[in-house]
Design an enzyme around this catalytic site. Sequence first.
Site, PDB file in Angstrom:
ATOM      1  CG  ASN A 159      -1.807   1.146   1.346  1.00  0.00           C
ATOM      2  OD1 ASN A 159      -1.392   2.276   1.101  1.00  0.00           O
ATOM      3  ND2 ASN A 159      -3.048   0.922   1.702  1.00  0.00           N
ATOM      4  CG  HIS A 201       1.042   6.356   4.673  1.00  0.00           C
ATOM      5  ND1 HIS A 201       0.068   7.306   4.882  1.00  0.00           N
ATOM      6  CD2 HIS A 201       0.616   5.227   5.289  1.00  0.00           C
ATOM      7  CE1 HIS A 201      -0.887   6.778   5.631  1.00  0.00           C
ATOM      8  NE2 HIS A 201      -0.586   5.521   5.879  1.00  0.00           N
ATOM      9  NE  ARG A 208       7.448  21.602   3.136  1.00  0.00           N
ATOM     10  CZ  ARG A 208       8.731  21.928   3.242  1.00  0.00           C
ATOM     11  NH1 ARG A 208       9.445  22.161   2.172  1.00  0.00           N
ATOM     12  NH2 ARG A 208       9.287  22.025   4.409  1.00  0.00           N
ATOM     13  CG  HIS A 210      -8.230   3.944   1.292  1.00  0.00           C
ATOM     14  ND1 HIS A 210      -8.396   3.821   2.653  1.00  0.00           N
ATOM     15  CD2 HIS A 210      -9.459   4.277   0.808  1.00  0.00           C
ATOM     16  CE1 HIS A 210      -9.656   4.068   2.972  1.00  0.00           C
ATOM     17  NE2 HIS A 210     -10.315   4.370   1.869  1.00  0.00           N
ATOM     18  NE  ARG A 240      -9.385   8.380   4.410  1.00  0.00           N
ATOM     19  CZ  ARG A 240      -9.574   7.522   5.416  1.00  0.00           C
ATOM     20  NH1 ARG A 240      -8.789   6.488   5.575  1.00  0.00           N
ATOM     21  NH2 ARG A 240     -10.550   7.713   6.268  1.00  0.00           N
ATOM     22  NE  ARG A 243      -7.630  11.387   5.606  1.00  0.00           N
ATOM     23  CZ  ARG A 243      -8.064  10.738   6.683  1.00  0.00           C
ATOM     24  NH1 ARG A 243      -7.260   9.905   7.315  1.00  0.00           N
ATOM     25  NH2 ARG A 243      -9.273  10.918   7.131  1.00  0.00           N
ATOM     26  CD  GLU A 256      -6.792  -0.450   1.200  1.00  0.00           C
ATOM     27  OE1 GLU A 256      -6.900   0.624   1.825  1.00  0.00           O
ATOM     28  OE2 GLU A 256      -5.965  -1.318   1.492  1.00  0.00           O
ATOM     29  CB  THR A 310      -9.242   1.648   7.450  1.00  0.00           C
ATOM     30  OG1 THR A 310      -8.791   2.272   6.248  1.00  0.00           O
ATOM     31  CG2 THR A 310     -10.614   1.061   7.239  1.00  0.00           C
ATOM     32  CD  GLU A 330      -6.936  -6.330   3.165  1.00  0.00           C
ATOM     33  OE1 GLU A 330      -7.015  -6.257   1.917  1.00  0.00           O
ATOM     34  OE2 GLU A 330      -6.286  -5.525   3.868  1.00  0.00           O
ATOM     35  CG  HIS A 386      -5.193  -1.664   9.412  1.00  0.00           C
ATOM     36  ND1 HIS A 386      -4.727  -1.044  10.537  1.00  0.00           N
ATOM     37  CD2 HIS A 386      -5.776  -0.697   8.666  1.00  0.00           C
ATOM     38  CE1 HIS A 386      -5.015   0.241  10.490  1.00  0.00           C
ATOM     39  NE2 HIS A 386      -5.654   0.476   9.367  1.00  0.00           N
ATOM     40  N   GLY A 387      -1.699  -2.672  10.000  1.00  0.00           N
ATOM     41  CA  GLY A 387      -0.817  -2.627  11.168  1.00  0.00           C
ATOM     42  C   GLY A 387       0.280  -3.686  11.143  1.00  0.00           C
ATOM     43  CG  HIS A 390       2.509   3.430   8.861  1.00  0.00           C
ATOM     44  ND1 HIS A 390       3.352   3.175   9.923  1.00  0.00           N
ATOM     45  CD2 HIS A 390       2.392   4.771   8.782  1.00  0.00           C
ATOM     46  CE1 HIS A 390       3.704   4.322  10.468  1.00  0.00           C
ATOM     47  NE2 HIS A 390       3.138   5.308   9.797  1.00  0.00           N
TER      48      HIS A 390
END
Length: 237
Positions: free
Chosen positions: A6, A9, A17, A42, A44, A48, A69, A100, A150, A190-191, A213
Amino acid sequence: MLLGVNIDHVATLRNARGGFEPDVLTAARICKDCGVASITTHLREDRRHIKDSDVEAIRMLPRTRLNLEMAMTDEMQEIALRLRPHAVCIVPEKRQELTTEGGLDVESQLERAIKFTKPLLEKNIEVSFFIDPDVHQISAVSKTGAPFIELHTGRYSEVFGTEEEEKAFQDLKGAAIFAQNFGLKVNAGHGLNYQNVGRMHEIPNLVELNIGHSIIARSIFVGLEQAVKEMKVLCEG
Ligand code: PXP
């Protein structure tokens, strides 16, 4: 287990910036060249991090499997039907959340989920629902026609290394087996990070892990290629 990366980020950093660096498409190319199974983004509602133009550009990359996603909204369905990513993962979305939080409640909106899934499947898009390890949610997804779930590994990741880890892990494992008995294929994410991902091998027949992440965070120190390769080894075992 396959690895989907993913890259949201990378876009988070770029947007800090408002310019073009780091370039999201370059990140997708590096991940693809490392041989990952999917590039996950994702899109969104508030855009964002990932923007429509990012998804469109990644979709055009040759030999790249895009996993989009998205929330279960008309806008996202229209985008998916137009772009035809290889897979979509339907996630819950709240504007104020940092990421999420919790899986989608498919059970309470089953009719909507069935209607939402059908045209996507007709376009040969692989559909997955991002859910908590909960038998009610799994049985609801089995009625939608979606071939995948998932499993949300957030709770397991949060309590990893504490006395609560075992229960969270067994919940995931039990849910995966329960879903497979319904004929569903199971991804997870996730995580997950370099420390906690190893136990995913104890869950039978997981298809793909979606990890963002921790890989992007590590890439700051070792570079994206190295960070992806290290995680790929941990996933493929
Ligand atoms: N899977 C889903 C459905 C997600 O929403 C996310 C976060 O965007 C991930 C996997 C990746 O989570 P993380 O960034 O914590 O690895």
